[in-house]
Structure formats: C-alpha cells, structure tokens
Design a protein around this motif. Structure first.
Motif, PDB file in Angstrom:
ATOM      1  N   VAL A  45       0.857  -1.186   0.000  1.00 59.00           N
ATOM      2  CA  VAL A  45       0.000   0.000   0.000  1.00 59.00           C
ATOM      3  C   VAL A  45       0.897   1.242   0.000  1.00 59.00           C
ATOM      4  CG1 VAL A  45      -1.861  -1.176   1.208  1.00 59.00           C
ATOM      5  CG2 VAL A  45      -0.146   0.069   2.524  1.00 59.00           C
ATOM      6  N   ALA A  46       0.315   2.395  -0.261  1.00 56.64           N
ATOM      7  CA  ALA A  46       1.085   3.627  -0.337  1.00 56.64           C
ATOM      8  C   ALA A  46       1.578   4.052   1.045  1.00 56.64           C
ATOM      9  CB  ALA A  46       0.243   4.741  -0.954  1.00 56.64           C
ATOM     10  N   ALA A  47       2.729   4.683   1.062  1.00 57.85           N
ATOM     11  CA  ALA A  47       3.244   5.254   2.307  1.00 57.85           C
ATOM     12  C   ALA A  47       2.288   6.322   2.828  1.00 57.85           C
ATOM     13  CB  ALA A  47       4.628   5.860   2.074  1.00 57.85           C
ATOM     14  N   ASP A  48       2.174   6.421   4.139  1.00 57.27           N
ATOM     15  CA  ASP A  48       1.340   7.431   4.804  1.00 57.27           C
ATOM     16  C   ASP A  48      -0.150   7.258   4.497  1.00 57.27           C
ATOM     17  OD1 ASP A  48       1.202   9.624   6.590  1.00 57.27           O
ATOM     18  OD2 ASP A  48       0.952  11.024   4.921  1.00 57.27           O
ATOM     19  N   THR A  49      -0.575   6.022   4.239  1.00 58.71           N
ATOM     20  CA  THR A  49      -2.002   5.749   4.044  1.00 58.71           C
ATOM     21  C   THR A  49      -2.691   5.669   5.402  1.00 58.71           C
ATOM     22  OG1 THR A  49      -1.633   4.540   1.986  1.00 58.71           O
ATOM     23  CG2 THR A  49      -3.689   4.086   3.149  1.00 58.71           C
ATOM     24  N   LEU A 117       5.741   4.348  -3.104  1.00 56.51           N
ATOM     25  CA  LEU A 117       5.706   5.795  -3.341  1.00 56.51           C
ATOM     26  C   LEU A 117       5.259   6.002  -4.788  1.00 56.51           C
ATOM     27  CD1 LEU A 117       9.026   7.048  -1.664  1.00 56.51           C
ATOM     28  CD2 LEU A 117       6.754   6.814  -0.647  1.00 56.51           C
ATOM     29  N   TYR A 118       3.995   6.343  -4.963  1.00 59.88           N
ATOM     30  CA  TYR A 118       3.471   6.546  -6.308  1.00 59.88           C
ATOM     31  C   TYR A 118       3.862   7.936  -6.817  1.00 59.88           C
ATOM     32  CZ  TYR A 118       0.502   2.411  -5.668  1.00 59.88           C
ATOM     33  OH  TYR A 118       0.040   1.142  -5.462  1.00 59.88           O
ATOM     34  N   ASN A 119       4.326   7.988  -8.076  1.00 54.61           N
ATOM     35  CA  ASN A 119       4.658   9.269  -8.734  1.00 54.61           C
ATOM     36  C   ASN A 119       5.601  10.115  -7.867  1.00 54.61           C
ATOM     37  OD1 ASN A 119       1.212   9.147  -9.291  1.00 54.61           O
ATOM     38  ND2 ASN A 119       2.670   8.715 -10.913  1.00 54.61           N
ATOM     39  N   ALA A 120       6.630   9.496  -7.337  1.00 53.97           N
ATOM     40  CA  ALA A 120       7.524  10.198  -6.404  1.00 53.97           C
ATOM     41  C   ALA A 120       8.310  11.306  -7.107  1.00 53.97           C
ATOM     42  CB  ALA A 120       8.477   9.204  -5.762  1.00 53.97           C
ATOM     43  N   LEU A 205      10.247  15.756  -0.519  1.00 50.13           N
ATOM     44  CA  LEU A 205       9.824  14.528  -1.186  1.00 50.13           C
ATOM     45  C   LEU A 205       8.307  14.538  -1.267  1.00 50.13           C
ATOM     46  CD1 LEU A 205      10.337  11.606  -2.267  1.00 50.13           C
ATOM     47  CD2 LEU A 205      10.120  10.843   0.114  1.00 50.13           C
ATOM     48  N   ARG A 206       7.761  14.257  -2.454  1.00 50.96           N
ATOM     49  CA  ARG A 206       6.310  14.242  -2.642  1.00 50.96           C
ATOM     50  C   ARG A 206       5.901  12.922  -3.301  1.00 50.96           C
ATOM     51  NH1 ARG A 206       5.955  20.146  -5.714  1.00 50.96           N
ATOM     52  NH2 ARG A 206       7.138  21.340  -4.154  1.00 50.96           N
ATOM     53  N   TRP A 207       4.699  12.476  -2.998  1.00 56.42           N
ATOM     54  CA  TRP A 207       4.200  11.238  -3.613  1.00 56.42           C
ATOM     55  C   TRP A 207       2.683  11.187  -3.513  1.00 56.42           C
ATOM     56  CZ3 TRP A 207       6.097  11.650   1.247  1.00 56.42           C
ATOM     57  CH2 TRP A 207       5.371  11.064   2.284  1.00 56.42           C
ATOM     58  N   ASN A 208       2.084  10.256  -4.258  1.00 53.20           N
ATOM     59  CA  ASN A 208       0.634  10.077  -4.274  1.00 53.20           C
ATOM     60  C   ASN A 208       0.231   8.776  -3.595  1.00 53.20           C
ATOM     61  OD1 ASN A 208      -0.225  12.455  -5.622  1.00 53.20           O
ATOM     62  ND2 ASN A 208       0.441  11.590  -7.576  1.00 53.20           N
ATOM     63  N   SER A 209      -1.045   8.678  -3.256  1.00 46.37           N
ATOM     64  CA  SER A 209      -1.573   7.496  -2.583  1.00 46.37           C
ATOM     65  C   SER A 209      -1.973   6.400  -3.569  1.00 46.37           C
ATOM     66  CB  SER A 209      -2.786   7.876  -1.725  1.00 46.37           C
ATOM     67  OG  SER A 209      -3.810   8.448  -2.533  1.00 46.37           O
ATOM     68  N   GLU A 210      -1.962   6.717  -4.867  1.00 45.90           N
ATOM     69  CA  GLU A 210      -2.250   5.743  -5.908  1.00 45.90           C
ATOM     70  C   GLU A 210      -1.626   6.226  -7.202  1.00 45.90           C
ATOM     71  OE1 GLU A 210      -6.468   5.543  -6.239  1.00 45.90           O
ATOM     72  OE2 GLU A 210      -6.694   7.583  -6.968  1.00 45.90           O
ATOM     73  N   GLU A 211      -1.533   5.341  -8.166  1.00 44.72           N
ATOM     74  CA  GLU A 211      -0.923   5.704  -9.448  1.00 44.72           C
ATOM     75  C   GLU A 211      -1.802   6.708 -10.173  1.00 44.72           C
ATOM     76  OE1 GLU A 211       2.223   5.811 -11.530  1.00 44.72           O
ATOM     77  OE2 GLU A 211       2.135   3.871 -10.509  1.00 44.72           O
ATOM     78  N   ARG A 212      -1.176   7.821 -10.587  1.00 48.22           N
ATOM     79  CA  ARG A 212      -1.895   8.853 -11.330  1.00 48.22           C
ATOM     80  C   ARG A 212      -1.077   9.258 -12.550  1.00 48.22           C
ATOM     81  NH1 ARG A 212      -3.181  11.089  -5.955  1.00 48.22           N
ATOM     82  NH2 ARG A 212      -5.307  10.453  -5.461  1.00 48.22           N
ATOM     83  N   SER A 224       0.859  13.580  -0.480  1.00 47.65           N
ATOM     84  CA  SER A 224       1.693  13.630   0.718  1.00 47.65           C
ATOM     85  C   SER A 224       3.039  14.232   0.396  1.00 47.65           C
ATOM     86  CB  SER A 224       1.906  12.218   1.322  1.00 47.65           C
ATOM     87  OG  SER A 224       0.684  11.628   1.705  1.00 47.65           O
ATOM     88  N   SER A 225       3.685  14.801   1.415  1.00 48.31           N
ATOM     89  CA  SER A 225       5.023  15.357   1.231  1.00 48.31           C
ATOM     90  C   SER A 225       5.734  15.443   2.577  1.00 48.31           C
ATOM     91  CB  SER A 225       4.960  16.750   0.586  1.00 48.31           C
ATOM     92  OG  SER A 225       4.315  17.678   1.460  1.00 48.31           O
ATOM     93  N   ARG A 226       7.068  15.400   2.514  1.00 52.53           N
ATOM     94  CA  ARG A 226       7.920  15.615   3.694  1.00 52.53           C
ATOM     95  C   ARG A 226       9.111  16.444   3.245  1.00 52.53           C
ATOM     96  NH1 ARG A 226       3.916  14.047   5.122  1.00 52.53           N
ATOM     97  NH2 ARG A 226       3.347  12.384   6.586  1.00 52.53           N
ATOM     98  N   ASN A 227       9.603  17.324   4.118  1.00 53.25           N
ATOM     99  CA  ASN A 227      10.716  18.187   3.717  1.00 53.25           C
ATOM    100  C   ASN A 227      11.710  18.372   4.857  1.00 53.25           C
ATOM    101  OD1 ASN A 227       8.216  20.135   4.372  1.00 53.25           O
ATOM    102  ND2 ASN A 227      10.088  21.111   5.088  1.00 53.25           N
ATOM    103  N   ASP A 228      12.915  18.825   4.475  1.00 52.70           N
ATOM    104  CA  ASP A 228      13.953  19.147   5.448  1.00 52.70           C
ATOM    105  C   ASP A 228      14.802  20.251   4.829  1.00 52.70           C
ATOM    106  OD1 ASP A 228      15.273  18.954   7.857  1.00 52.70           O
ATOM    107  OD2 ASP A 228      16.728  17.486   7.129  1.00 52.70           O
ATOM    108  N   ALA A 229      15.543  20.998   5.671  1.00 55.06           N
ATOM    109  CA  ALA A 229      16.309  22.151   5.202  1.00 55.06           C
ATOM    110  C   ALA A 229      17.714  22.137   5.783  1.00 55.06           C
ATOM    111  CB  ALA A 229      15.599  23.458   5.580  1.00 55.06           C
TER     112      ALA A 229
END
Length: 233
Positions: A45-49, A117-120, A205-212, A224-229
């Motif tokens: 399943v997708a990450a962060d579901t 990670l769909y469409n990462a 980093l960005r991704w989708n919950s299913e293939e698009r 979904s997304s996560r970031n760092d600086a």
C-alpha cells in the motif's frame, strides 16, 4: 470465563472495510472490559495511508419480559493508524563559503519497507545567490538494499528557475528499508556579489496514494510530502 462471541462480517460495510462484532455473555459491569484483535495491513500500500478504525458500543436497559427494552445507548470512539512514511534529511557539506565557491548539499531519502511511493518527486529549492537550478550538478546513489536499478535524476519537471525538480516515477514496495542519496552542487555567484547572510536550502519529497498521471511540473498537486532544510552562510 466466557469471553462472548466475536463475528467478522462485511455486511453493511464500505468496500475494503470489515466489521468485528463482540457480544459479551453478560451485562457489562462498572469494571472495564477489553476486546483485543490484530489486523495486518497488506504489503504494497502507499506510504502514509490512513486507516480509520471506529468502535461503537451499544447497550439496552431494563429488558422487559417480551424481550424489548426501554432505552438504547450508543457511544463511539475512533483511532487512526497510518502506514510508515518516508524520511528525508537535508545536509550541507560547507557551513560557510564565499562567492565563487561551490556548495555541496546532500538529500537522503529513506523508503520504508512494504510501502509504495506513487509518482515520487524530489524538489530542491535553491536560496538566492546560486543562480538557476538547471545549472546544478546532480548525482544519486542507492544503498545495497536496492535490488532493482537505482532511481534516475534525468527526468526534470517544469519549475521556477531556483527549483530543481526530479521525477522518480513510482517506487515499488520492497521487504526492507532502502536509502537513496542525492548530491547537489551549485556555485555561489560572483556577479552580482550576494549579500552576506544565511541561506536556507529546502528539499522536499512528494508522492501520491495511488498511481496517477505522471506530474509535469513542480507545482503539480500531491497527496503527501515531507521536507527538510539545511543552512549555509
């Protein structure tokens, strides 16, 4: 002691959900009683579901001789469980530099086991003074846990001049955590000479919950997304 009956059914449930019904053998007392069960989230399943679990207790009071009751009481509570999300860590090699020198940033992304990670996409937003992101030198390496080909940094997305955006495609699930590390090099410009001060570089980093449909721009919407600086002076 008799723990009562537990019945699993999909009747009356939304697609992809199940209902567990626990019927205690006797009326509940003031002492707390617990029904515990284990549910396994399927791999792939997708990450962060998010999985929403709702528990509802229903009781009837004052049963009459004919089996009916005067009052019905209902109380519900919910809890949400999420699949593991990826981690992103941004770092800079040189904390201080002068115009004309090259900054080296690293972006480390950890993909958790058993999730997709769909469409990462990885984006890197350059601070002022580093010119166009298209001039940056980028490389990527994957750790030994990758049994498939490492991702590529060649599929660039349309983006503002200061944003480096790389489409990684869909990253399939694997039975172990995997790490990919991006190295980004960009020169601090000499003309005009940038003002002194801190410069913050942010990766996401960005991704989708299913293939698009694959994204074409750094501004494409994602689930979904996560970031760092990281900061250099």
């Amino acid at each position: 002691a008799d723990e009562g009956d537990v019945v699993r059914t999909r009747m009356g449930c939304a697609i992809g959900t199940h209902k567990m019904t626990w019927t205690p053998p006797n009326a509940l007392t003031t002492a707390a009683q617990t029904a515990q069960y284990t549910v396994v989230i399927p791999a792939g399943v997708a990450a962060d579901t998010a999985y929403l679990n709702t528990a509802t207790v229903t009781a009837k009071s004052h049963p009459l001789a004919d089996g009916t009751s005067r009052d019905t009481y209902t109380k519900s509570a919910t809890a949400t469980v999420r699949t593991t999300e990826p981690r992103i860590v941004k770092d800079v090699v040189d904390l201080s530099m002068v115009p004309g020198e090259t900054a080296t940033w690293t972006i480390q992304v950890t993909v958790p086991k058993n999730v997709v990670l769909y469409n990462a996409v990885v984006t890197d937003t350059f601070p002022a003074g580093f010119g166009s992101a298209s001039d940056a030198v980028v490389s990527v390496s994957c750790d030994a846990a990758w049994t498939t080909a490492c991702v590529s940094t060649n599929d660039r997305l349309t983006s503002p001049a200061n944003v480096l955006a790389m489409s990684l495609g869909t990253i399939a699930a694997a039975p172990v955590d995997r790490v990919m590390t991006f190295t980004v090099k960009a020169k601090l410009q000499t003309s005009p000479i940038p003002a002194a001060g801190n410069r913050v570089n942010t990766a996401q980093l960005r991704w989708n919950s299913e293939e698009r449909t694959p994204p074409t721009s750094s501004t494409s919407p994602f689930d979904s997304s996560r970031n760092d600086a990281a900061t250099t002076t």
